[in-house]
Design an enzyme around this catalytic site. Structure first.
Site, PDB file in Angstrom:
ATOM      1  N   HIS A   1       0.808  -1.218   0.000  1.00 52.69           N
ATOM      2  CA  HIS A   1       0.000   0.000   0.000  1.00 52.69           C
ATOM      3  C   HIS A   1       0.843   1.272   0.000  1.00 52.69           C
ATOM      4  O   HIS A   1       0.346   2.354  -0.276  1.00 52.69           O
ATOM      5  CB  HIS A   1      -0.986   0.002   1.177  1.00 52.69           C
ATOM      6  CG  HIS A   1      -0.364   0.247   2.514  1.00 52.69           C
ATOM      7  ND1 HIS A   1      -0.004  -0.769   3.377  1.00 52.69           N
ATOM      8  CD2 HIS A   1      -0.047   1.398   3.164  1.00 52.69           C
ATOM      9  CE1 HIS A   1       0.495  -0.254   4.489  1.00 52.69           C
ATOM     10  NE2 HIS A   1       0.484   1.056   4.381  1.00 52.69           N
TER      11      HIS A   1
ATOM     12  N   ASP B   1      -0.108  -7.393   1.033  1.00 48.23           N
ATOM     13  CA  ASP B   1       0.456  -6.085   1.367  1.00 48.23           C
ATOM     14  C   ASP B   1       1.974  -6.113   1.470  1.00 48.23           C
ATOM     15  O   ASP B   1       2.560  -5.574   2.406  1.00 48.23           O
ATOM     16  CB  ASP B   1      -0.167  -5.549   2.664  1.00 48.23           C
ATOM     17  CG  ASP B   1       0.007  -4.031   2.786  1.00 48.23           C
ATOM     18  OD1 ASP B   1       0.296  -3.386   1.773  1.00 48.23           O
ATOM     19  OD2 ASP B   1      -0.142  -3.511   3.906  1.00 48.23           O
TER      20      ASP B   1
ATOM     21  N   SER C   1       4.653   1.761   8.471  1.00 51.34           N
ATOM     22  CA  SER C   1       4.383   0.734   7.468  1.00 51.34           C
ATOM     23  C   SER C   1       5.653   0.318   6.732  1.00 51.34           C
ATOM     24  O   SER C   1       6.378   1.155   6.198  1.00 51.34           O
ATOM     25  CB  SER C   1       3.375   1.247   6.443  1.00 51.34           C
ATOM     26  OG  SER C   1       2.122   1.442   7.019  1.00 51.34           O
TER      27      SER C   1
END
Length: 541
Positions: free
Chosen positions: A108, A139, A217
């Site tokens: 993402h 992801d 992330s």
């Protein structure tokens, strides 16, 4: 995925529901905003006895040197305006140097990136990077740098060869909101489970209590200087509940992309239910000692499909399955049995033992790497579309439906679609009824034009027929419109109640389209794939 309440029927295909719920507080929240929000102080919690008893976790200079900050410029799709993209957004995230001069991060972070740059810890320069592989469902993504010399001074971080244990101390490295330098947070491994990552993907997920915030992330979670996973989400409604993608899933991804193409994870999508109710056991005349999961609805109804309704899956490979669909891994881990599919699948076949007709049978179950869905996810692509007069057509995707779920202004649409019996709601999770079936939807209101006078707003309606001909998908719609010779063109929509038919003069719809495009700043009548169909005139047209 097994429902957390063991008394309720569980369906593996229901995994997308959890992923949609968690997405609002996890993956979508992970990239850092261009302007960091104000920092809200969080009261310190009392130390857990488990943390006191575990070996202390201390920052490592070697790890710090191999964690990078990622800068990405994203051009996200706008499913409600499929002829355009959203405005560019600048985000930052984290990544880790791994073997073969690669950088590991989240999908993402870079999936819709028009530009990606990487900056090392304590460095001032940003190096251009290229996205080499993406696993949207899991992801995960891999970046490569043009300047390979970077890796001479930034060594790859090793992977931990086994799953960590619950209560192991863990450190998360990354660049979260609130500052520019590397951040390191401490916590413990709280939980390991097998659950839904996305609409069609299941995987191992590790819960930790170390703080994970937007910008973390892609940053590595480390135990004893070895990566045990990378950060990808956090639970917004709770404090210090974060999630990491474990090394086992990362290694499966790296093995998959070794040939230059990501195929996806092997998965079974049959609907199953638990075997706990005594009446259910008596109804099936099962031996008292037998345990397993009931096949409620096989994924395929063909006679050749190995699983049948009311089969009881007792083993996957040689591993026993209990009445809640769980298996034991080692001495401390109890996990949902579909976890073994990714470990046992050979040439997309998984061995199962089932109880049927009073005896046990061994079968070979075919599994899929991509789930066939009539309403799929975009997974890094941009939506196809076609403009015909003042109307816009596209194919329904979960990304379009997600707009209604996230936006307060469009939230009432979900209720309306449910009331009229729209396939946009009724067919979520359905596989195509025939090859290449897709739902053709009007994603936005009419473009302003006198041709639409008197008609209601067609946005969010699913097209059923054109001049009484059922529409299979967007390509088929364009083909039908291209070949029409009737004086009028009639659009009918798929609703249980309400709605209306829209009738237009065909020739004028075609002739006014160019002016409508110009008036509304739309560059092309359709996406490249459908324009090939539109311009391929039939010989007698």
């Amino acid at each position: 995925m097994i429902h957390q309440s063991s008394r309720l029927r569980f369906a593996i295909t229901f995994a997308f529901a959890t992923s949609l719920i968690s997405a609002t507080g996890s993956i979508l929240a992970a990239p850092v905003e261009q302007s960091p929000p104000p920092v809200t102080p969080t009261p310190e919690a009392k130390p857990s006895p488990a943390i006191i008893l575990s070996p202390p976790a201390t920052p490592s200079k070697a790890v710090e040197n191999s964690v990078v900050k990622i800068f990405a410029t994203l051009r996200l799709p706008d499913p409600s305006k499929p002829w355009t993209k959203k405005e560019p957004s600048e985000i930052t995230a984290s990544g880790a140097v791994i073997s073969d001069k690669r950088i590991l991060t989240n999908a993402h972070v870079v999936q819709y990136a028009s530009e990606v740059q990487v900056q090392a810890n304590q460095a001032g320069d940003k190096l251009p990077a290229t996205v080499k592989a993406v696993a949207p469902g899991m992801d995960l993504a891999i970046l490569e740098l043009e300047d390979k010399k970077f890796f001479d001074s930034h060594s790859p971080l090793p992977f931990k060869k086994s799953l960590p244990d619950s209560k192991d101390p863990v450190m998360v490295y990354g660049y979260p909101t609130g500052g520019a330098s590397l951040s390191i947070t401490k916590g413990i491994i709280s939980r390991i489970e097998f659950t839904g990552y996305s609409l069609s993907t299941l995987g191992l997920r590790i819960q930790i209590d170390a703080a994970i915030n937007p910008g973390n992330s892609g940053g590595p979670a480390v135990v004893n200087d070895e990566i045990v996973g990378i950060a990808f989400s956090h639970l917004q409604s709770a404090q210090n509940i974060g999630y990491i993608i474990p090394v086992e899933e990362i290694e499966l991804f790296l093995q998959d992309i070794a040939d230059g193409h990501y195929d996806g994870k092997p998965t079974m999508y049959d609907d199953l239910q638990t075997l706990e109710n005594p009446a259910l056991r008596s109804f099936l005349h099962l031996p008292e000692s037998l345990q397993g999961m009931i096949v409620h609805r096989p994924f395929d109804s063909a006679a050749s499909y190995p699983l049948k309704e009311w089969d009881v899956i007792t083993k996957i490979g040689d591993v026993p399955v209990d009445d809640e669909g769980m298996i034991k891994i080692g001495d401390t881990l109890r996990i949902r049995f579909p976890y073994m599919v990714q470990k046992l699948a050979a040439k997309n076949i998984v061995p199962l033992t089932v109880f049927r007709g009073g005896k046990e049978l061994k079968i070979n179950l075919p599994v899929l790497r991509q789930r066939p869905l009539v309403i799929p996810e975009l997974k890094g692509s941009y939506p196809s579309y076609f403009v015909y007069g003042p109307m816009v057509f596209s194919e329904a995707t979960m990304d379009l439906i997600a707009i209604a779920q996230k936006n307060r202004e469009t939230g009432a649409i979900i209720g309306l679609l449910t009331y009229i019996g729209s396939p946009l709601i009724a067919r979520i999770g359905d596989k195509p009824a025939f090859p290449d079936e897709r739902l053709v939807v009007v994603p936005c209101p009419f473009f302003p034009h006198r041709l639409s006078k008197g008609y209601g707003n067609p946005a969010w309606q699913v097209l059923k027929t054109v001049n009484h001909q059922p529409i299979k998908n967007l390509a088929h719609l364009v083909e039908v419109l291209r070949d029409l010779k009737d004086e009028f063109v009639t659009f009918e929509f798929n609703t249980r109640s309400s709605g209306e038919s829209c009738v237009f003069p065909r020739a004028e719809m075609v002739s006014t389209t160019e002016n409508i495009l110009n008036d509304n700043g739309v560059r092309s009548q359709g996406s490249a794939d459908v324009m090939k169909i539109w311009t391929a005139k039939t010989t007698d047209h």
